[in-house]
Design an enzyme around this catalytic site. Structure first.
Site, PDB file in Angstrom:
ATOM      1  N   LYS A  65      48.734  37.225  45.044  1.00 14.27           N
ATOM      2  CA  LYS A  65      49.178  38.029  46.244  1.00 14.27           C
ATOM      3  C   LYS A  65      48.749  37.844  47.667  1.00 14.27           C
ATOM      4  O   LYS A  65      49.304  38.263  48.334  1.00 14.27           O
ATOM      5  CB  LYS A  65      48.272  39.596  45.846  1.00 14.27           C
ATOM      6  N   ASP A 102      49.989  49.365  45.833  1.00 17.32           N
ATOM      7  CA  ASP A 102      48.731  49.663  44.693  1.00 17.32           C
ATOM      8  C   ASP A 102      48.182  51.054  45.356  1.00 17.32           C
ATOM      9  O   ASP A 102      47.759  51.906  44.566  1.00 17.32           O
ATOM     10  CB  ASP A 102      47.816  48.681  44.602  1.00 17.32           C
TER      11      ASP A 102
HETATM   12  P1  NDP Z   1      38.385  41.923  40.280  1.00 18.04           P
HETATM   13  O1  NDP Z   1      37.965  40.608  39.398  1.00 18.04           O
HETATM   14  O2  NDP Z   1      38.698  41.762  41.602  1.00 18.04           O
HETATM   15  O3  NDP Z   1      37.152  42.903  40.530  1.00 18.04           O
HETATM   16  C1  NDP Z   1      36.245  43.150  39.331  1.00 18.04           C
HETATM   17  C2  NDP Z   1      35.403  44.331  39.883  1.00 18.04           C
HETATM   18  O4  NDP Z   1      34.518  44.699  38.603  1.00 18.04           O
HETATM   19  C3  NDP Z   1      34.358  43.922  40.930  1.00 18.04           C
HETATM   20  O5  NDP Z   1      33.729  44.894  41.550  1.00 18.04           O
HETATM   21  C4  NDP Z   1      33.270  43.404  39.920  1.00 18.04           C
HETATM   22  O6  NDP Z   1      32.040  43.421  40.676  1.00 18.04           O
HETATM   23  C5  NDP Z   1      33.093  44.385  38.847  1.00 18.04           C
HETATM   24  N1  NDP Z   1      32.513  43.964  37.541  1.00 18.04           N
HETATM   25  C6  NDP Z   1      32.920  43.037  36.767  1.00 18.04           C
HETATM   26  N2  NDP Z   1      32.087  42.681  35.838  1.00 18.04           N
HETATM   27  C7  NDP Z   1      30.894  43.563  36.027  1.00 18.04           C
HETATM   28  C8  NDP Z   1      29.772  43.840  35.400  1.00 18.04           C
HETATM   29  N3  NDP Z   1      29.458  43.426  34.210  1.00 18.04           N
HETATM   30  N4  NDP Z   1      28.951  44.733  35.990  1.00 18.04           N
HETATM   31  C9  NDP Z   1      29.400  45.460  37.080  1.00 18.04           C
HETATM   32  N5  NDP Z   1      30.411  45.221  37.748  1.00 18.04           N
HETATM   33  C10 NDP Z   1      31.182  43.973  37.371  1.00 18.04           C
HETATM   34  O7  NDP Z   1      39.497  42.866  39.539  1.00 18.04           O
HETATM   35  P2  NDP Z   1      40.648  44.075  40.318  1.00 18.04           P
HETATM   36  O8  NDP Z   1      40.015  44.695  41.229  1.00 18.04           O
HETATM   37  O9  NDP Z   1      41.852  43.189  40.425  1.00 18.04           O
HETATM   38  O10 NDP Z   1      40.858  44.786  38.718  1.00 18.04           O
HETATM   39  C11 NDP Z   1      39.767  45.889  38.136  1.00 18.04           C
HETATM   40  C12 NDP Z   1      40.232  46.381  37.247  1.00 18.04           C
HETATM   41  O11 NDP Z   1      41.281  47.507  37.790  1.00 18.04           O
HETATM   42  C13 NDP Z   1      40.955  45.730  35.958  1.00 18.04           C
HETATM   43  O12 NDP Z   1      40.539  46.251  34.876  1.00 18.04           O
HETATM   44  C14 NDP Z   1      42.335  45.762  36.215  1.00 18.04           C
HETATM   45  O13 NDP Z   1      43.124  45.856  35.103  1.00 18.04           O
HETATM   46  C15 NDP Z   1      42.509  47.333  36.892  1.00 18.04           C
HETATM   47  N6  NDP Z   1      43.599  47.554  37.708  1.00 18.04           N
HETATM   48  C16 NDP Z   1      44.340  48.484  37.344  1.00 18.04           C
HETATM   49  C17 NDP Z   1      45.557  48.796  38.237  1.00 18.04           C
HETATM   50  C18 NDP Z   1      46.465  49.756  37.858  1.00 18.04           C
HETATM   51  O14 NDP Z   1      47.606  49.844  38.115  1.00 18.04           O
HETATM   52  N7  NDP Z   1      45.896  50.989  37.211  1.00 18.04           N
HETATM   53  C19 NDP Z   1      45.907  48.041  39.270  1.00 18.04           C
HETATM   54  C20 NDP Z   1      44.887  46.726  39.645  1.00 18.04           C
HETATM   55  C21 NDP Z   1      43.652  46.671  38.687  1.00 18.04           C
HETATM   56  P3  NDP Z   1      31.307  42.032  41.117  1.00 18.04           P
HETATM   57  O15 NDP Z   1      32.135  42.067  42.770  1.00 18.04           O
HETATM   58  O16 NDP Z   1      30.051  42.033  41.403  1.00 18.04           O
HETATM   59  O17 NDP Z   1      31.759  40.893  40.597  1.00 18.04           O
END
Ligand code: NDP
Length: 277
Positions: A65, A102
């Site tokens: 992206k 998005d």
């Molecule tokens: P990223 O990997 O960029 O971000 C993940 C996020 O989750 C971060 O804030 C991360 O925190 C947090 N996280 C992960 N593991 C943990 C944990 N164990 N404890 C606390 N926080 C945690 O992912 P995306 O932002 O791309 O996607 C996030 C979700 O959104 C996914 O499930 C994806 O499928 C969904 N999504 C849905 C869309 C839709 O159209 N409905 C579109 C895009 C995404 P940290 O920064 O601390 O790692």
């Protein structure tokens, strides 16, 4: 025949071919939409030869992206602010345009599923500061919500997003997430917690007012534990599937000339392939 694709690496998980395929069939359009597995080192070559490959545009998913944004000839305000592009189209002169849909997808779905959700006097709580959070923060700020409380496990990522967007964003510690809910009008989970194969989201909703709206962008399972708990106590809930559909609308219109509808039938078809809790 007009043709478009979604590029990513890996790409097998993408739900875009099912959504666009549904609309192509529904509107009886002589078009094609397919998944293309493109390695990171091949993205520039692929996008530079989109037209040669017979494509009028493409969706872009992880991890391309940011690279797509960099390679486009013209970038809209949303993609610029979010720092990533998910929708590309070629104009008649062969210029490559980039957008990020998005925020549009999330906000349109929120408006449809929870009309009247906005209450500027009450804060919006956003959990997460990853890629999806960037788009959602942009959408919320564009919609002129009031104060946003942003909480992320890695506080520095939340601080950097707050700095980037500038609006009325207050960063709180991840450990404060239960307390942050009191008085909120809207809660949005943008973390991957609660998704199939990930850890559950550990959140106590006791302090959340019953008239607050709860949105989860995780769509597999369709009804996450967060949504189930919120629904059970009477909160209005918004799931992640609608965002996925609405983010696809502008691309389809650019490529195939029809603004597609997000219908109950499309939803039913997608739901059939998603996990239940
Ligand atoms: P990223 O990997 O960029 O971000 C993940 C996020 O989750 C971060 O804030 C991360 O925190 C947090 N996280 C992960 N593991 C943990 C944990 N164990 N404890 C606390 N926080 C945690 O992912 P995306 O932002 O791309 O996607 C996030 C979700 O959104 C996914 O499930 C994806 O499928 C969904 N999504 C849905 C869309 C839709 O159209 N409905 C579109 C895009 C995404 P940290 O920064 O601390 O790692």
């Amino acid at each position: 025949m007009r043709r478009a694709c979604v590029i990513g690496w890996p790409i097998e998980h993408s739900r875009s071919p099912a959504i666009h395929g549904y609309w192509l069939k529904h509107y009886k359009i002589d078009g094609d939409y397919r998944a293309e597995a493109v390695r990171p080192e091949d993205v520039a070559a692929f996008l530079n030869s989109l037209a040669v490959k017979g494509y009028v545009g493409a969706n872009v998913t992880l991890p391309h992206k940011e690279e797509a944004l960099r390679l486009a000839d013209s970038v809209d305000a949303a993609a610029q602010a979010i720092g990533a592009a998910n929708t590309l189209w070629l104009d008649k002169a062969g210029k490559l345009h980039a957008s990020n849909t998005d925020a549009f997808g999330f906000m349109t779905n929120l408006e449809r599923e929870a009309p009247g959700w906005k209450d500027k006097k009450r804060p919006v709580v956003v959990l997460g500061a990853g890629g999806a959070a960037r788009a959602i923060l942009y959408g919320l700020i564009e919609a002129s919500v009031g104060r946003i409380l942003l909480l992320n496990r890695s506080r520095d990522r939340a601080e950097s997003l707050a700095k980037n967007f500038g609006g009325d964003i207050e960063v709180r510690d991840w450990s404060q997430r239960n307390e942050a809910l009191s008085g909120a009008g809207l809660l949005v989970n943008t973390t991957s917690l609660g998704m199939v194969g990930k850890l559950p989201l550990d959140l106590n909703l006791a302090g959340l007012l019953k008239d607050a709206v709860v949105a989860d962008i995780v769509y597999n399972p369709l009804e996450t534990e967060l949504l189930a708990a919120a629904r059970a106590r009477g909160n209005r809930v918004v799931d992640g599937l609608g965002m996925l559909f609405y983010q696809a609308v502008p691309g389809f219109e650019h490529w195939f000339g029809v603004r597609p509808e997000v219908t109950a039938e499309l939803r039913k078809q997608a739901e059939a392939t998603l996990g239940r809790r």
